[in-house]
Design a protein around this motif. Sequence first.
Motif, PDB file in Angstrom:
ATOM      1  N   TRP A  43      -1.610   7.286  -5.838  1.00  0.00           N
ATOM      2  CA  TRP A  43      -1.333   8.718  -5.917  1.00  0.00           C
ATOM      3  C   TRP A  43      -1.898   9.418  -4.690  1.00  0.00           C
ATOM      4  N   LEU A  44      -1.053  10.186  -3.999  1.00  0.00           N
ATOM      5  CA  LEU A  44      -1.530  11.052  -2.927  1.00  0.00           C
ATOM      6  C   LEU A  44      -1.960  12.383  -3.540  1.00  0.00           C
ATOM      7  N   ILE A  45      -3.193  12.786  -3.295  1.00  0.00           N
ATOM      8  CA  ILE A  45      -3.715  14.054  -3.800  1.00  0.00           C
ATOM      9  C   ILE A  45      -3.724  15.024  -2.612  1.00  0.00           C
ATOM     10  N   THR A  46      -2.804  15.984  -2.610  1.00  0.00           N
ATOM     11  CA  THR A  46      -2.569  16.787  -1.405  1.00  0.00           C
ATOM     12  C   THR A  46      -3.008  18.239  -1.507  1.00  0.00           C
ATOM     13  N   ARG A  47      -3.244  18.736  -2.707  1.00  0.00           N
ATOM     14  CA  ARG A  47      -3.610  20.147  -2.885  1.00  0.00           C
ATOM     15  C   ARG A  47      -5.137  20.283  -2.915  1.00  0.00           C
ATOM     16  N   TYR A  48      -5.661  21.355  -2.346  1.00  0.00           N
ATOM     17  CA  TYR A  48      -7.105  21.545  -2.242  1.00  0.00           C
ATOM     18  C   TYR A  48      -7.778  21.469  -3.611  1.00  0.00           C
ATOM     19  N   GLU A  49      -7.245  22.188  -4.582  1.00  0.00           N
ATOM     20  CA  GLU A  49      -7.869  22.255  -5.899  1.00  0.00           C
ATOM     21  C   GLU A  49      -7.995  20.870  -6.523  1.00  0.00           C
ATOM     22  N   ASP A  50      -6.929  20.087  -6.454  1.00  0.00           N
ATOM     23  CA  ASP A  50      -6.953  18.743  -7.025  1.00  0.00           C
ATOM     24  C   ASP A  50      -7.870  17.816  -6.216  1.00  0.00           C
ATOM     25  N   ALA A  51      -7.819  17.964  -4.897  1.00  0.00           N
ATOM     26  CA  ALA A  51      -8.650  17.123  -4.030  1.00  0.00           C
ATOM     27  C   ALA A  51     -10.130  17.337  -4.315  1.00  0.00           C
ATOM     28  N   GLU A  52     -10.534  18.591  -4.420  1.00  0.00           N
ATOM     29  CA  GLU A  52     -11.939  18.890  -4.694  1.00  0.00           C
ATOM     30  C   GLU A  52     -12.354  18.313  -6.048  1.00  0.00           C
ATOM     31  N   ARG A  53     -11.460  18.390  -7.026  1.00  0.00           N
ATOM     32  CA  ARG A  53     -11.785  17.848  -8.349  1.00  0.00           C
ATOM     33  C   ARG A  53     -12.009  16.345  -8.285  1.00  0.00           C
ATOM     34  N   VAL A  54     -11.124  15.635  -7.609  1.00  0.00           N
ATOM     35  CA  VAL A  54     -11.262  14.181  -7.523  1.00  0.00           C
ATOM     36  C   VAL A  54     -12.554  13.802  -6.801  1.00  0.00           C
ATOM     37  N   LEU A 312      -4.154  15.089 -14.231  1.00  0.00           N
ATOM     38  CA  LEU A 312      -4.505  15.700 -12.948  1.00  0.00           C
ATOM     39  C   LEU A 312      -3.262  16.336 -12.347  1.00  0.00           C
ATOM     40  N   GLY A 313      -3.327  17.630 -12.124  1.00  0.00           N
ATOM     41  CA  GLY A 313      -2.200  18.325 -11.498  1.00  0.00           C
ATOM     42  C   GLY A 313      -0.895  18.157 -12.248  1.00  0.00           C
ATOM     43  N   GLY A 314      -0.975  18.083 -13.594  1.00  0.00           N
ATOM     44  CA  GLY A 314       0.232  17.932 -14.402  1.00  0.00           C
ATOM     45  C   GLY A 314       0.727  16.511 -14.515  1.00  0.00           C
ATOM     46  N   LYS A 315       0.017  15.546 -13.932  1.00  0.00           N
ATOM     47  CA  LYS A 315       0.424  14.140 -14.004  1.00  0.00           C
ATOM     48  C   LYS A 315      -0.575  13.351 -14.850  1.00  0.00           C
ATOM     49  N   GLN A 316      -0.064  12.327 -15.526  1.00  0.00           N
ATOM     50  CA  GLN A 316      -0.914  11.456 -16.320  1.00  0.00           C
ATOM     51  C   GLN A 316      -1.408  10.306 -15.448  1.00  0.00           C
ATOM     52  N   ILE A 317      -2.690  10.287 -15.208  1.00  0.00           N
ATOM     53  CA  ILE A 317      -3.312   9.226 -14.428  1.00  0.00           C
ATOM     54  C   ILE A 317      -3.866   8.184 -15.396  1.00  0.00           C
ATOM     55  N   GLN A 318      -3.561   6.914 -15.142  1.00  0.00           N
ATOM     56  CA  GLN A 318      -3.998   5.834 -16.021  1.00  0.00           C
ATOM     57  C   GLN A 318      -5.246   5.154 -15.469  1.00  0.00           C
ATOM     58  N   ARG A 319      -6.032   4.604 -16.379  1.00  0.00           N
ATOM     59  CA  ARG A 319      -7.200   3.838 -15.954  1.00  0.00           C
ATOM     60  C   ARG A 319      -6.770   2.758 -14.961  1.00  0.00           C
ATOM     61  N   GLY A 320      -7.509   2.666 -13.855  1.00  0.00           N
ATOM     62  CA  GLY A 320      -7.206   1.680 -12.828  1.00  0.00           C
ATOM     63  C   GLY A 320      -6.270   2.190 -11.749  1.00  0.00           C
ATOM     64  N   ASP A 321      -5.718   3.400 -11.900  1.00  0.00           N
ATOM     65  CA  ASP A 321      -4.846   3.949 -10.863  1.00  0.00           C
ATOM     66  C   ASP A 321      -5.646   4.228  -9.589  1.00  0.00           C
ATOM     67  N   TYR A 322      -4.973   4.043  -8.473  1.00  0.00           N
ATOM     68  CA  TYR A 322      -5.568   4.205  -7.143  1.00  0.00           C
ATOM     69  C   TYR A 322      -5.221   5.596  -6.625  1.00  0.00           C
ATOM     70  N   LEU A 323      -6.234   6.355  -6.167  1.00  0.00           N
ATOM     71  CA  LEU A 323      -6.009   7.719  -5.691  1.00  0.00           C
ATOM     72  C   LEU A 323      -6.468   7.864  -4.248  1.00  0.00           C
ATOM     73  N   ILE A 324      -5.643   8.561  -3.463  1.00  0.00           N
ATOM     74  CA  ILE A 324      -5.964   8.840  -2.068  1.00  0.00           C
ATOM     75  C   ILE A 324      -6.015  10.349  -1.878  1.00  0.00           C
ATOM     76  N   VAL A 325      -7.197  10.870  -1.612  1.00  0.00           N
ATOM     77  CA  VAL A 325      -7.358  12.296  -1.341  1.00  0.00           C
ATOM     78  C   VAL A 325      -7.001  12.534   0.121  1.00  0.00           C
ATOM     79  N   VAL A 326      -5.933  13.294   0.363  1.00  0.00           N
ATOM     80  CA  VAL A 326      -5.463  13.542   1.725  1.00  0.00           C
ATOM     81  C   VAL A 326      -6.172  14.787   2.259  1.00  0.00           C
ATOM     82  N   LEU A 327      -7.264  14.572   2.961  1.00  0.00           N
ATOM     83  CA  LEU A 327      -8.066  15.678   3.483  1.00  0.00           C
ATOM     84  C   LEU A 327      -7.263  16.534   4.450  1.00  0.00           C
ATOM     85  N   ALA A 328      -6.415  15.894   5.257  1.00  0.00           N
ATOM     86  CA  ALA A 328      -5.617  16.628   6.238  1.00  0.00           C
ATOM     87  C   ALA A 328      -4.634  17.580   5.577  1.00  0.00           C
ATOM     88  N   SER A 329      -4.275  17.309   4.338  1.00  0.00           N
ATOM     89  CA  SER A 329      -3.406  18.208   3.587  1.00  0.00           C
ATOM     90  C   SER A 329      -4.222  19.290   2.882  1.00  0.00           C
TER      91      SER A 329
END
Length: 413
Positions: A43-54, A312-329
């Motif tokens: 999952w690409l996390i691109t919005r500031y609010e979601d990124a800060e939460r992660v 997270l952000g209206g999406k269902q994240i499952q245990r073991g899912d890989y998340l990438i916080v895109v700081l540049a976004s």
Amino acid sequence: MSQAPYIDLSSPALKANPYKEFERIRTEDPVHRVTLPGQRQGWLITRYEDAERVLRDQRFVKDARRAFSTEQLEREFPWLKAQEQGGDHQPARIFSRNLLNSDPPDHTRLRALVNIAFTPRMIERWNERIQEIANTLLDAVQAQGQMDLVNDFAFPLPMTVITEMLGVPAEDQLKFRQWSNIIIESSGNPKDAQSRAEPIREFRDYLYYLIKKKRAQPADDLLSHLIETEELGDKLTEEELISMVSLLLIAGHETTVNLISNGTLALLQYPEQKEKLLNDPTLIKSAVEEFLRYHGPLMTATQRWAREDLELGGKQIQRGDYLIVVLASANHDSQEFDHAELLDVTRKENAHLAFGKGIHYCLGAPLARLEGQIAIRTLLQRHPNLQLAVPEQDLVWRPGALIMGLRALPVAF
């Protein structure tokens, strides 16, 4: 589940102008499922609010062993079992026991052991030495009227500082740069990662040699301090010591190299901002914060894994899912920053995420800030007419999913 769209975050072509693509994703689908090189889903996390939460939420862990069942670990990460058994299946295991890839309580213990060396008060003691290094490097190229800002200035400055802090011989700096480039630039690309096994092994063997040497002849430096801590027992294991030193050497210069070179490029792209800084050098602190936001040294944060099912952000994240916080976004999110697409060295409200958030907030942030402020301020003072020596479209960005950095930045003065 259908195949998610493919994206290669390590591509230099994407890095040449990533912000438009990230803006599109952030607007259309901010928590965006993708297929990465090697067919890994994430999952690409691109919005500031979601990124800060992660970044803050400890349900998103750094150690994959805390997110998977035993069966999943053996299937997805077979090298972890070899590592636990003390094997040498993966030379990259030297990175698995440091602050970057651990969670509490290990993270808390490891950070406490090195935190004292990186407090703002301790870092301030390096002010004069950093200034001396900056002047020496600029003196060396003064007569030429031009330089490659990356290789002649932005790299040797932080590398000299971190090797002196640790007590590493100056003549070994070039080796560290070669190893660091290979390790960092292969991030996010499994094919490149296969080619880095031998350089990482060389790096590890050198660290063993260096630690052995320091044990025999300790000095007043950070590496000797860490060795002493390890010898006390129950605080730092041999593997953690190796891993910690490797992290400090690489992270201790990589981000600052890119901060100095990306910040300088931003000023050359916005000459009116360069003039503001020249006319009022007291703006250097806010300017460095803006460089960190606008053209930060990292494109993404390091990996996170979901420890449990959650939303997270209206999406269902499952245990073991890989998340990438895109700081540049996240750092260009107009919901958080006014006129986010513009460079503004006077920006007051600037809660950028370049150094992360939460318990993994960058340990070396005070050092990187001081180095960036001294380097860019000194550069402009000595060369107020600094300009690009090549067309901007000829600049080449380094590969790797993690970093945002130039291979070279030819400038004339």
